[in-house]
Design an enzyme around this catalytic site. Structure first.
Site, PDB file in Angstrom:
ATOM      1  N   TYR A   4      34.994  55.197  15.014  1.00  0.00           N
ATOM      2  CA  TYR A   4      35.466  56.407  14.346  1.00  0.00           C
ATOM      3  C   TYR A   4      36.986  56.595  14.313  1.00  0.00           C
ATOM      4  O   TYR A   4      37.452  57.525  13.672  1.00  0.00           O
ATOM      5  CB  TYR A   4      34.797  57.649  14.957  1.00  0.00           C
ATOM      6  CG  TYR A   4      34.999  57.793  16.455  1.00  0.00           C
ATOM      7  CD1 TYR A   4      36.185  58.346  16.953  1.00  0.00           C
ATOM      8  CD2 TYR A   4      34.034  57.374  17.358  1.00  0.00           C
ATOM      9  CE1 TYR A   4      36.390  58.466  18.314  1.00  0.00           C
ATOM     10  CE2 TYR A   4      34.234  57.486  18.734  1.00  0.00           C
ATOM     11  CZ  TYR A   4      35.401  58.035  19.205  1.00  0.00           C
ATOM     12  OH  TYR A   4      35.610  58.158  20.547  1.00  0.00           O
ATOM     13  N   HIS A  32      36.276  57.902  24.439  1.00  0.00           N
ATOM     14  CA  HIS A  32      36.006  59.150  25.151  1.00  0.00           C
ATOM     15  C   HIS A  32      35.681  58.912  26.627  1.00  0.00           C
ATOM     16  O   HIS A  32      36.167  59.634  27.503  1.00  0.00           O
ATOM     17  CB  HIS A  32      34.832  59.867  24.474  1.00  0.00           C
ATOM     18  CG  HIS A  32      34.367  61.077  25.197  1.00  0.00           C
ATOM     19  ND1 HIS A  32      35.114  62.233  25.257  1.00  0.00           N
ATOM     20  CD2 HIS A  32      33.246  61.316  25.922  1.00  0.00           C
ATOM     21  CE1 HIS A  32      34.463  63.128  25.976  1.00  0.00           C
ATOM     22  NE2 HIS A  32      33.342  62.598  26.392  1.00  0.00           N
ATOM     23  N   ARG A  51      44.406  60.752  22.909  1.00  0.00           N
ATOM     24  CA  ARG A  51      43.586  60.064  23.904  1.00  0.00           C
ATOM     25  C   ARG A  51      43.667  58.577  23.609  1.00  0.00           C
ATOM     26  O   ARG A  51      43.292  58.130  22.535  1.00  0.00           O
ATOM     27  CB  ARG A  51      42.151  60.582  23.718  1.00  0.00           C
ATOM     28  CG  ARG A  51      41.147  60.215  24.749  1.00  0.00           C
ATOM     29  CD  ARG A  51      39.752  60.645  24.255  1.00  0.00           C
ATOM     30  NE  ARG A  51      39.201  59.666  23.330  1.00  0.00           N
ATOM     31  CZ  ARG A  51      38.318  59.939  22.365  1.00  0.00           C
ATOM     32  NH1 ARG A  51      37.878  61.162  22.172  1.00  0.00           N
ATOM     33  NH2 ARG A  51      37.859  58.971  21.593  1.00  0.00           N
TER      34      ARG A  51
HETATM   35  C1  LIG Z   1      28.567  72.333  25.751  1.00  0.00           C
HETATM   36  C2  LIG Z   1      28.770  70.875  25.631  1.00  0.00           C
HETATM   37  N1  LIG Z   1      28.399  70.267  24.498  1.00  0.00           N
HETATM   38  C3  LIG Z   1      28.557  68.936  24.359  1.00  0.00           C
HETATM   39  C4  LIG Z   1      29.091  68.180  25.356  1.00  0.00           C
HETATM   40  C5  LIG Z   1      29.253  66.677  25.195  1.00  0.00           C
HETATM   41  N2  LIG Z   1      30.674  66.378  25.076  1.00  0.00           N
HETATM   42  C6  LIG Z   1      31.388  66.025  26.156  1.00  0.00           C
HETATM   43  S1  LIG Z   1      33.014  65.947  25.806  1.00  0.00           S
HETATM   44  C7  LIG Z   1      32.777  66.369  24.205  1.00  0.00           C
HETATM   45  C8  LIG Z   1      33.960  66.487  23.293  1.00  0.00           C
HETATM   46  C9  LIG Z   1      34.983  67.410  23.835  1.00  0.00           C
HETATM   47  O1  LIG Z   1      36.119  67.419  23.015  1.00  0.00           O
HETATM   48  P1  LIG Z   1      37.398  68.231  23.430  1.00  0.00           P
HETATM   49  O2  LIG Z   1      37.016  69.590  23.881  1.00  0.00           O
HETATM   50  O3  LIG Z   1      38.352  68.139  22.310  1.00  0.00           O
HETATM   51  O4  LIG Z   1      37.963  67.481  24.710  1.00  0.00           O
HETATM   52  P2  LIG Z   1      38.508  65.981  24.820  1.00  0.00           P
HETATM   53  O5  LIG Z   1      37.366  65.196  25.381  1.00  0.00           O
HETATM   54  O6  LIG Z   1      38.915  65.540  23.469  1.00  0.00           O
HETATM   55  O7  LIG Z   1      39.640  66.068  25.774  1.00  0.00           O
HETATM   56  C10 LIG Z   1      31.437  66.559  23.948  1.00  0.00           C
HETATM   57  C11 LIG Z   1      30.884  66.902  22.634  1.00  0.00           C
HETATM   58  C12 LIG Z   1      29.440  68.857  26.542  1.00  0.00           C
HETATM   59  N3  LIG Z   1      29.946  68.221  27.588  1.00  0.00           N
HETATM   60  N4  LIG Z   1      29.281  70.203  26.642  1.00  0.00           N
END
Ligand SMILES: Cc1ncc(C[n+]2csc(CCOP(=O)(O)OP(=O)(O)O)c2C)c(N)n1
Ligand SMILES: Cc1ncc(C[n+]2csc(CCOP(=O)(O)OP(=O)(O)O)c2C)c(N)n1
Ligand SMILES: [Mg+2]
Ligand SMILES: [Mg+2]
Lengths: 346, 327, 327, 346
Positions: free
Chosen positions: A267, A258, A254
């Site tokens: 981080y 975020h 990425r």
């Molecule tokens: C159930 C849930 N918990 C927490 C969040 C908050 N949150 C949004 S994205 C994220 C990280 C997701 O990481 P990943 O699955 O690796 O996807 P990436 O964003 O890295 O593509 C979090 C903790 C959420 N959207 N849904």
């Protein structure tokens, strides 16, 4: 677990992609990138409230779209899937309607955060922001396809973070038991917001989790759109042959924080980000197409200026549309009398 | 006393309890290096290390379930759910496990833990970063639900929640984080769970509310006071167990009641409060029990027009005050 | 008309809808060979085969999530949660997904599915096979909640739920399954969701209830009638959306109201109903709005003494009738 | 994945179990079986409302207890764990108090269904009836042990059905990431009530799921108490050495219907049940101890009659106690003033 090697250095036109398709893959990656950058700028300018990007994931997402029957296969995206939406077929205007949350936004009519895409024509199913809840949906769509005999697959997209959630486990297992025509497509960028992979899981490859369900797990270079397209195509063929689901893991990075609310300097070491950006899949794919003679300087410039115009137009168009009607607030909580449903109305 | 915002007050409460009680640990997504997506845990990992400030995988059910286990063995976990909207995957662990452990073991085991989570709308969070979840959890016997509205209350109540022998769901209205600033005592203090506060005394009617709506209600009360309508404003602060005495005492004095919450109307906590009034202070009532709440649609849309329309605010509350006063 | 119990009525409804609409499928634990732990799906796998009657792994979230996916593509899934107590792991799929799909996609996608589950106490199920869960779900916009009390209603409402374009949580009080027998029409029929029924007319007060408590309320009403107290008994049948018209019309006639439910008091559905009455029929009220419900402890204990003590029953309702009538 | 072979045919006293321990393992298996049969009878007589059995699982459960430090290690049981409770140390009277749901029942004072054990002295944590919710608890108990430096492990027990639930995935993964001292003990009896394993999962061995979390998975013959004890002992040593969790799968068979409310003739062929019962681990272990000279005819008879008396006494004792007080109904919803907590009161 199968590991699909990158084909980045092959210097002949791959037999399974014609030049027009190769150019189209490139165009969509670039369109996504351009929309992405513009959306980010709009949020910095305060013209968009919140944006989330797919920068760095474009090869994986657009590549995957080109392994599918776009418009027939069911797509269950997550918020990181701007490039996927563009890869499948959503237009710049449709994307910008989501960013501006305006009347006519096909994804949610301005109800959802930006980049939460949905489109009836493309069979892109609306997703929530809840990580991994779409995974069982894909299994259910595939169950439906299997029962009705329609030769299509369903694809669930999610991050490596999402692979730690109960819904991943339950959804994949259900699909495996019933040998459903579904593809689980994991975009592993090594982080769940700030949580690095080593604090998310002990294993190296999410794909190795396939074995826990008795299904194949495939690792693919997410910077190589063609490798991804091929992996998806193979998984699709397997699914349609009745051999059940495949778990595909695309290794990506990425490029951005975020979301527009995040600050990844807290981080992620800058060198790590810079190293990944140096491997940016879009210029790499452009170089590859140039080397193959599929794209030349002038074609490349044409595409770029076409996209620039397309994105300008999309911003102008979306920003010219009104905000959703106040009275619209209470619509569609339940079915409206006489309304035609897409779901449940075959 | 020092002026702080809610965010700072919460961070201080965490810091102080971590410093004074080594049984206290924090776990949740992004609570470490990132310091929490709202920065409530900023700096804690530097002070207490990654063994006490634990970045968890994306697994809400495990976050709460692990907190339960640690609490059973004597730790005092503070689990963070990144947004209240994402608490539902942990529903079973909260309802079936944390809230029932003491009851089902007849007092042998208990779960002294806190689940902190930012809730509420008004920051363009769209459908899934805006929800109010309090009504659901206030219906769970064995679980306490706290929802402060001011920095001083946030700090005192969070410290009390951490020291409480039972599981506490601690709801932080995310719009208050930076918006609400006020004096916070400098010394170590706690505030009792289960006690409401009369934030503005008044004699014509009682407004019963909590969270961000406290501030909107106070504005509305000021506006109505211009015309001599004096609304009493009660901040519940703890939503379960409810401070029935405070509610009923006030209504017995003012004879009229408005319940205000940001959550959607039907099945919201306002129903319970109105029911308590209608059954236990019926003889004192000089008018209908009025509720001001969001409409029955699923959380607030992202676009600004509809977010404003969806949310209760001072203007809507003022209208209700004037109408009820005239009844 | 044929006399049937609730179990038979439900089985027939499933059977008829499976027979007449091939989009209908059933999925859940033990719904196949076992015919469901209460035998509601008995024989269906023989008639419709394992591709339409699907035994699911022990994964409530997937059961609902898969049903959502299938409904999106045009099937009409009926998901079974073996006991209502085990619905919490599927909470997120129900609240965040099924109930919001139509809203968040502005009507593009929808989830015409039914989640059937046995709820309620009185069969020595202990803490985890006895729960009432309706209040939690009646607070979820986008979800309908149905809770029949009689065989004919169970059949007509279940068939309507299956044909409904939106997600419906269909609550079957497990104590009614074999206990309640009554005439059921032989022809194909549905009953409208969202409509309450006046089961016993009366002029002195209104009892508003549903599920197993309908039967206890009717007994109580008969007992009070001996002394000339005529209670009107309303069976809500659908808990969301509530039939406000039926509730308010009745109370405007009788001027007094008792809400009865088996669920625990605080935060229960009774609060919402009482609040509606206290706000919209205040001028008609001649007495406090009374609630009869279980106490605020987590479901009924296994041992018989306490199960009896915990549950509302005809005697407790009768006492409330007599007291309110005398007010 | 490691497969621990059965040692049933070894004819010398295993060096790691002294004769008294071997007899005690046998005695507890038999005590559990006898209590189990009596509870079933009581339910058929209408004297107990509901019972659930561990018949057929005794070797696995008692064996596992003898691989642990009983009273120090944390136990998170499930409803199938009568033999485990007895194996750890609960008495016949304590078991019957649960069956009769009487005042003084240490598990729940008559609040829970029978066989939902809890005991402060034995560190047996109260479980709900919700499948797999105890798995993350064990991870949390282990986290606590790790933080406080107490050299103990936590063990979560569950069925193969439970391994399909989100809480298994999330709980095991969390424990693996933090290398927590925990053992995940799966009792695979091939059915979740009526659902056969092939409809629960594609894979043969639940233990193979360990790889998805980067932890060892061990298959062990659940009819062999010593093999189970050894597997648990090894996992315990690994955990205390800081090497993290182990997933152990004991292959067993459930001799009875799921519970007193079930009728397994609807879904299990009688021959399958009979074949399993023919391999009953209790007489098999008795024969083995006899062959080893650890048990003789008279010792065996003494144990049997001692157990018969113990169970008779337990039934009489439990049935003589009153039902819980009505006023007790509302106690312990929250902490009582001045009450001493076990949890949170170190
Ligand atoms: C159930 C849930 N918990 C927490 C969040 C908050 N949150 C949004 S994205 C994220 C990280 C997701 O990481 P990943 O699955 O690796 O996807 P990436 O964003 O890295 O593509 C979090 C903790 C959420 N959207 N849904
Ligand atoms: C979450 C949840 N869903 C459903 C049930 C109902 N139920 C009780 S036991 C059981 C089967 C469990 O099978 P398994 O985990 O293999 O354990 P076994 O009983 O075979 O030892 C089911 C479905 C439950 N208790 N909890
Ligand atoms: Mg990621
Ligand atoms: Mg099993």
């Amino acid at each position: 677990m199968i590991s699909t090697s990158s084909l980045s250095n092959v210097a002949t036109i791959p037999g399974d992609f014609d030049p027009a398709t190769l150019r189209e893959i490139y165009r969509r990656m670039l369109l996504s990138r351009t929309l992405d950058l513009r959306a980010w700028t709009l949020s910095r300018q305060g013209r968009a409230h919140f944006v989330i990007t797919s920068r760095g994931h474009e090869a994986a997402e657009v590549g995957s779209a080109f392994g599918l029957e776009r418009g027939r296969d069911w797509i269950c995206p997550y918020y990181r899937n701007l490039a996927l939406a563009v890869g499948i077929g959503m237009t710049a205007r449709e994307v910008m309607l989501s960013v501006f949350a305006r009347e006519g936004d096909p994804s949610s009519n301005g109800r959802q955060l930006s980049m939460h895409f949905s489109h009836p024509d493309w069979r892109i199913i609306s997703g929530s922001s809840v990580v991994s809840s779409q995974i069982p949906h894909a299994a259910g769509l595939a169950l439906s396809a299997k029962l009705s005999g329609e030769p299509v697959v369903a694809v669930a997209y999610f991050g490596e973070g999402g692979s730690n959630k109960g819904d991943f486990h339950e959804g994949v297992n259900f699909a495996a038991v019933h040998r459903l025509p579904v593809i689980f497509f994991c975009e592993n960028n090594g982080y769940a917001i700030s949580v690095p992979q080593r604090l998310e899981m002990v294993i190296e490859d999410v794909a190795s989790r396939g074995a826990a369900y008795g299904i194949p797990g495939v690792v693919v270079d997410g910077n190589d759109p063609l490798a991804v397209a091929r992996a998806v195509r193979e998984a699709r063929a397997r699914a349609l042959a009745g051999d059940g689901p495949t778990l595909i893991e695309a290794k990506v990075y990425r490029f951005t924080p975020h979301s527009s609310d995040d600050d990844d300097r807290l981080y992620r070491p800058r060198e790590e980000v810079e190293a990944a950006v140096a491997r940016d899949p879009i210029p790499a794919f452009e170089r590859r197409l140039r080397a193959l003679g599929v794209l030349d300087e002038s074609a490349s410039r044409a595409i770029q200026s076409e996209i620039a115009a397309e994105v300008d137009d999309a911003v102008e168009f979306a920003d010219s549309l009104p905000h959703p009607e106040p009275a619209d607030l209470l619509r569609h909580v339940f079915a409206e009398n006489g309304s035609q449903m897409v779901g449940g109305a075959r | 006393m020092t002026v702080k915002n809610v965010l700072q007050a919460i961070r201080e409460a965490l810091d102080e309890e971590l410093a004074s009680d080594e049984r206290v640990i924090v776990l949740g997504q992004d609570v470490g290096r990132r310091g929490g997506v709202f920065r409530t845990t900023e700096g804690l990992i530097d002070r207490y290390g990654p063994s006490r400030i634990i970045d968890a995988p994306l697994s809400e059910s495990a976050i709460v379930g692990v907190a339960i286990g640690a609490s059973l063995a004597g730790h005092r976990p503070i689990a963070e759910i990144q947004f209240a909207d994402f608490i539902w995957p942990a529903m079973d662990q909260i309802v079936s496990e944390a809230a029932r452990m003491r009851y089902r073991s007849h007092g042998t085991w208990s779960c002294p833990l806190v689940i902190r989570t930012p809730y509420g709308a008004g920051i363009h969070g769209g459908l899934y970063h805006s929800q109010s979840i309090e009504a659901t959890f206030a219906h769970v016997p064995g679980l306490k639900v706290v929802a402060p509205a001011t920095p001083a209350d946030a700090k005192g109540l969070l410290k009390a929640a951490i020291r409480d022998p039972d599981p506490v769901l601690f709801l932080e209205h995310k719009r208050t984080y930076r918006l609400i600033k006020d004096e916070v005592p400098d010394e170590d203090y706690t505030l009792p769970l289960g006690k409401a506060a009369i934030v503005r005394p008044g004699r014509h009617l009682s407004i019963i509310t909590y969270g961000m709506m406290l501030h909107e209600s106070l504005k509305a009360a000021e506006a109505a006071a211009v015309d001599g309508i004096e609304a009493e404003v009660i901040d519940l602060r703890t939503l379960s167990p409810l401070d029935k005495t405070a509610i009923l005492d006030s209504v017995r004095r003012t004879h009229k009641a408005i319940v205000v919450h940001e959550d959607s109307l039907t099945g919201g906590l306002g129903g319970e409060i109105a029911a308590i009034i209608a059954s236990e202070a019926f003889d004192a009532l000089d008018g209908p029990v009025v509720r001001v709440a969001a409409p029955d649609s699923p959380a607030t849309p992202f676009n600004s027009t509809q977010e404003e329309l969806y949310l209760p605010n001072a203007a809507k509350i003022e209208k209700a005050i004037r109408e009820l006063a005239a009844y």
